[in-house]
Design an enzyme around this catalytic site. Structure first.
Site, mmCIF file in Angstrom:
data_model
loop_
_atom_site.group_PDB
_atom_site.id
_atom_site.type_symbol
_atom_site.label_atom_id
_atom_site.label_comp_id
_atom_site.label_asym_id
_atom_site.label_seq_id
_atom_site.Cartn_x
_atom_site.Cartn_y
_atom_site.Cartn_z
ATOM 1 N N GLU A 277 -54.294 7.637 11.237
ATOM 2 C CA GLU A 277 -55.410 6.711 11.247
ATOM 3 C C GLU A 277 -56.382 6.789 10.221
ATOM 4 O OE1 GLU A 277 -56.161 4.908 14.906
ATOM 5 O OE2 GLU A 277 -56.451 3.254 14.331
ATOM 6 N N ASP B 24 -53.671 -3.981 19.184
ATOM 7 C CA ASP B 24 -54.690 -4.621 20.385
ATOM 8 C C ASP B 24 -54.764 -6.034 20.004
ATOM 9 O OD1 ASP B 24 -54.811 -1.819 21.810
ATOM 10 O OD2 ASP B 24 -55.604 -1.273 19.953
HETATM 11 N N1 HPA Z 1 -55.943 4.183 17.809
HETATM 12 C C1 HPA Z 1 -55.702 5.220 19.006
HETATM 13 N N2 HPA Z 1 -56.464 4.470 20.047
HETATM 14 C C2 HPA Z 1 -56.024 3.507 20.524
HETATM 15 C C3 HPA Z 1 -55.602 2.668 19.635
HETATM 16 C C4 HPA Z 1 -55.183 2.958 18.200
HETATM 17 O O1 HPA Z 1 -54.873 2.049 17.600
HETATM 18 N N3 HPA Z 1 -55.749 1.167 20.403
HETATM 19 C C5 HPA Z 1 -55.630 1.612 21.266
HETATM 20 N N4 HPA Z 1 -56.095 3.271 21.160
HETATM 21 ZN ZN ZN Z 2 -53.091 1.973 18.394
#
Ligand code: HPA
Ligand code: ZN
Length: 336
Positions: A200, A279
């Protein structure tokens, strides 16, 4: 008139595989729970809370996300949070959801592990009454240490029949998957499947580590795989599902805008891509809001969207009977 590609994608049955239940806390519910529990949120009203959702990166989001979770105190709070999400998912034709929860966010505030799990499973039971099946995935917070993860796993042991898998989330940079190699080895010894957030904000090498060291079955996000052709080729060859969250990636500045997103490159390479909301209360929407944003940018055809739905079923942990039924329901929408 046949359904347009957008109407089709919104209407098709699909599974959501990357959803943090704490990330579904809408401002109205946050203030309702704050009142119910006698807590004062550090925001005057829903509008002020909404205005705080102007993120520059993953950490800027996580700071707010962990702060808001403070309103979750009782079993009923967790049940209400879960059932509110499943109602919204149902409205978007999500038929199955595999849902993350972050127990450490709650146990660190003195909320018993059992309160969290019992509340969430009660919410999942209410979701079943709507026809939405669901699974629960315990996520370890990677910014915390291995000892913390071990303690959490010990607390989880009495509830293992209600926990369908384990994942890894929170601040990715500087917290490689290998930090939790031993904890996940134990998780696998329990016979539980493993997933991990990787690629990510972190580099493609974290995707490789999640696969090789944690034996992850799916990669959450994985959108930076396009930066390393060998990593992308491996994901395709091994049919590793990627749970992509388009609105999240744009809101957290992983990509400057939707047209710059790596989704088309992942699809063109033949990766097993799914679309998810991550989220939704923080990133501008639920499953079909993500679909609308993607469709706005990329104008996919109906066949591409049908493939996304099939991928979501194939990547899920649902039983063969359920998957076959959803495939049949999908074909009925294809015929519309
Ligand atoms: N990435 C990492 N941790 C997280 C995320 C995310 O997109 N959403 C909630 N905790
Ligand atoms: Zn996530």
């Amino acid at each position: 008139m046949p359904l347009s590609a957008l109407e089709f994608a919104c209407r098709m049955p699909k599974a959501e595989l990357h959803l943090h239940i704490e990330g579904t806390l809408e401002p109205d519910l946050a203030f309702r729970l704050a009142r119910r529990n006698g807590i004062t949120l550090p925001y005057a009203d829903e509008k002020a809370l909404h205005a705080a959702k102007n993120f520059t990166d993953l950490q800027s989001f996580l700071d707010l996300y962990y702060a808001c979770a403070d309103v979750l105190r009782s079993e009923e709070d967790f049940a209400d949070l879960m059932s509110a999400y499943l109602e919204r998912a149902h409205a978007d034709h999500v038929v199955h959801a595999e849902i993350f929860f972050d127990p450490q966010t709650h146990t660190a505030r003195g909320i018993p592990f059992g309160t969290v799990v019992r509340g969430l499973t009660e919410g999942m039971r209410r979701g079943r009454d709507l026809g939405v099946s669901s699974r629960l995935i315990l996520c370890f917070l990677r910014h915390l240490g291995e000892a913390d993860a071990w303690a959490t796993l010990a607390e989880a042991e009495p509830y293992l029949d209600q926990i369908d898998g384990f994942g890894l989330d929170s601040s990715e940079r500087g917290h490689p998957p290998a930090k939790f190699a031993r904890v996940f080895a134990r998780v696998r010894a329990f016979g539980k499947p493993v997933v991990a957030h990787a690629g990510e904000e972190g580099p493609p090498a974290y995707i490789v580590e999640a696969l090789d060291v944690l034996n992850a079955r799916r990669i959450d996000h994985g959108v930076r795989a396009v930066e390393d052709p060998a990593v992308l080729a491996r994901l395709v060859r091994e049919r590793v599902p990627l749970t992509v969250c388009p609105l999240s990636n744009v809101r957290l500045c992983v990509f400057p805008n939707m047209t710059a997103h790596s989704l088309p490159r992942l699809l063109d390479a033949g990766a097993l891509v799914t679309i998810n909301s991550d989220d939704p209360a923080y990133f501008g929407g639920y499953m079909n809001d993500n679909i609308r944003a993607v469709q706005d940018a990329f104008k996919w055809d109906r066949a591409t969207w049908a493939q996304i739905a099939r991928n979501s079923f194939a990547a899920s942990w649902a039983g063969a009977g359920d998957r076959a039924r959803w495939e049949r329901d999908l074909e009925a929408v294809v015929a519309m």
